[in-house]
Design a protein around this motif. Structure first.
Motif, short mmCIF file in Angstrom:
data_model
loop_
_atom_site.label_atom_id
_atom_site.label_comp_id
_atom_site.label_asym_id
_atom_site.label_seq_id
_atom_site.Cartn_x
_atom_site.Cartn_y
_atom_site.Cartn_z
N ILE A 1 4.10 5.82 -5.63
CA ILE A 1 4.22 6.04 -6.81
C ILE A 1 3.27 6.79 -7.52
CG2 ILE A 1 4.15 4.45 -9.25
CD1 ILE A 1 5.12 2.07 -7.68
N LEU A 2 1.84 6.59 -6.98
CA LEU A 2 0.70 7.41 -7.28
C LEU A 2 1.00 8.80 -6.78
CD1 LEU A 2 -1.98 7.53 -8.47
CD2 LEU A 2 -2.98 7.16 -5.95
N ARG A 3 1.55 9.12 -5.75
CA ARG A 3 1.89 10.75 -5.46
C ARG A 3 2.97 11.31 -6.40
NH1 ARG A 3 1.22 9.37 -0.40
NH2 ARG A 3 2.94 8.45 0.22
N ARG A 4 3.92 10.39 -6.88
CA ARG A 4 5.15 10.82 -7.79
C ARG A 4 4.35 11.22 -9.04
NH1 ARG A 4 8.52 6.45 -9.32
NH2 ARG A 4 6.95 6.36 -10.80
N ASP A 5 3.69 10.29 -9.49
CA ASP A 5 3.22 10.44 -10.69
C ASP A 5 2.24 11.68 -11.10
OD1 ASP A 5 5.06 8.62 -11.49
OD2 ASP A 5 3.70 6.91 -12.06
N VAL B 1 0.96 -1.18 0.15
CA VAL B 1 0.01 -0.08 0.01
C VAL B 1 0.73 1.32 0.07
CG1 VAL B 1 -1.42 1.47 1.39
CG2 VAL B 1 -2.03 -0.87 1.11
N ALA B 2 2.02 1.36 0.82
CA ALA B 2 2.75 2.39 0.80
C ALA B 2 3.56 2.73 -0.59
CB ALA B 2 3.66 2.12 2.10
N ALA C 1 -5.00 -5.00 2.15
CA ALA C 1 -4.62 -4.91 3.65
C ALA C 1 -5.62 -4.77 4.61
CB ALA C 1 -3.91 -3.49 3.62
N LEU C 2 -6.75 -4.46 4.25
CA LEU C 2 -7.92 -4.40 5.32
C LEU C 2 -8.41 -6.00 5.33
CD1 LEU C 2 -10.29 -1.70 3.93
CD2 LEU C 2 -9.04 -1.79 6.21
N GLN D 1 -5.19 3.63 -13.74
CA GLN D 1 -4.67 2.19 -13.31
C GLN D 1 -4.17 2.22 -11.91
OE1 GLN D 1 -2.18 1.10 -16.74
NE2 GLN D 1 -3.85 0.13 -17.79
N LEU D 2 -3.22 3.24 -11.64
CA LEU D 2 -2.46 3.42 -10.34
C LEU D 2 -3.67 3.50 -9.21
CD1 LEU D 2 0.63 5.46 -11.06
CD2 LEU D 2 0.61 3.14 -10.34
N ARG D 3 -4.80 4.36 -9.42
CA ARG D 3 -5.90 4.41 -8.68
C ARG D 3 -6.64 3.21 -8.35
NH1 ARG D 3 -8.23 10.39 -10.56
NH2 ARG D 3 -6.26 11.59 -9.83
N LYS D 4 -6.70 2.45 -9.38
CA LYS D 4 -7.42 1.12 -9.25
C LYS D 4 -6.47 0.09 -8.40
CE LYS D 4 -10.21 1.15 -13.19
NZ LYS D 4 -10.21 0.55 -14.73
N GLN D 5 -5.52 0.34 -8.55
CA GLN D 5 -4.05 -0.78 -8.01
C GLN D 5 -4.03 -0.41 -6.50
OE1 GLN D 5 -0.13 -0.42 -9.53
NE2 GLN D 5 0.56 -2.07 -8.23
N GLN D 6 -4.13 0.94 -6.32
CA GLN D 6 -4.10 1.59 -4.65
C GLN D 6 -5.19 1.04 -3.99
OE1 GLN D 6 -4.54 5.81 -4.17
NE2 GLN D 6 -3.29 5.61 -2.23
N ALA D 7 -6.50 1.16 -4.81
CA ALA D 7 -7.63 0.64 -3.92
C ALA D 7 -7.63 -1.07 -3.76
CB ALA D 7 -8.86 0.87 -4.96
#
Length: 133
Positions: free
Chosen positions: A62-66, A56-57, A93-94, A81-87
């Motif tokens: 990566i998302l923050r950087r991009d 998750v981190a 993790a949950l 795609q990064l937002r989907k991967q983050q979700a």
């Protein structure tokens, strides 16, 4: 006693693979043989949870950087795609946290580990695992 780390839990996982080492760790409890399997499940669940938190981190970084260098306007396919991967990593993790809670509850019941007032079994078992290092 510090926070559990992925490397610390991995070391503990390899150490507890042997029955005699596991029984030595559980010697303070009434029935070490009965608490052996729940302890191993707890350590394994804790390992998976820490891995999920690390993922998750990484995805968030990566998302923050991009996103920082993305042009204004509609997000690119890469950002979506990064937002989907983050979700999906957050969801994993949950789920891993729930598995840790269940494993901790099982371990507390099997071992008779004392849980302080206003402390969850997950917190008590994580604190106890932290003392094993």
């Amino acid at each position: 006693m510090g926070k559990l780390t992925l490397s610390g839990v991995d070391t503990l996982r390899t150490r507890l693979a042997d029955d005699s080492a596991c029984d030595a760790v559980l010697s303070a409890f009434a029935d070490p043989a009965a608490a052996r399997a729940p302890l191993r499940e707890l350590v394994e669940a804790q390992h998976r949870y820490l891995q999920a938190e690390q993922e998750v981190a990484q995805v968030a970084d990566i998302l923050r950087r991009d996103q920082k260098y993305a042009p204004v306007g509609r997000p690119s396919v890469h950002i979506v795609q990064l937002r989907k991967q983050q979700a999906s990593t957050r969801q994993a993790a949950l789920i891993a946290r729930q598995v840790v809670a269940q494993a901790a509850q099982t371990f507390v019941r099997a071992s008779g580990l004392t849980v302080k007032a206003k402390q969850s079994p997950s917190e008590a078992s994580a604190a106890w695992l932290g003392t094993l290092r």
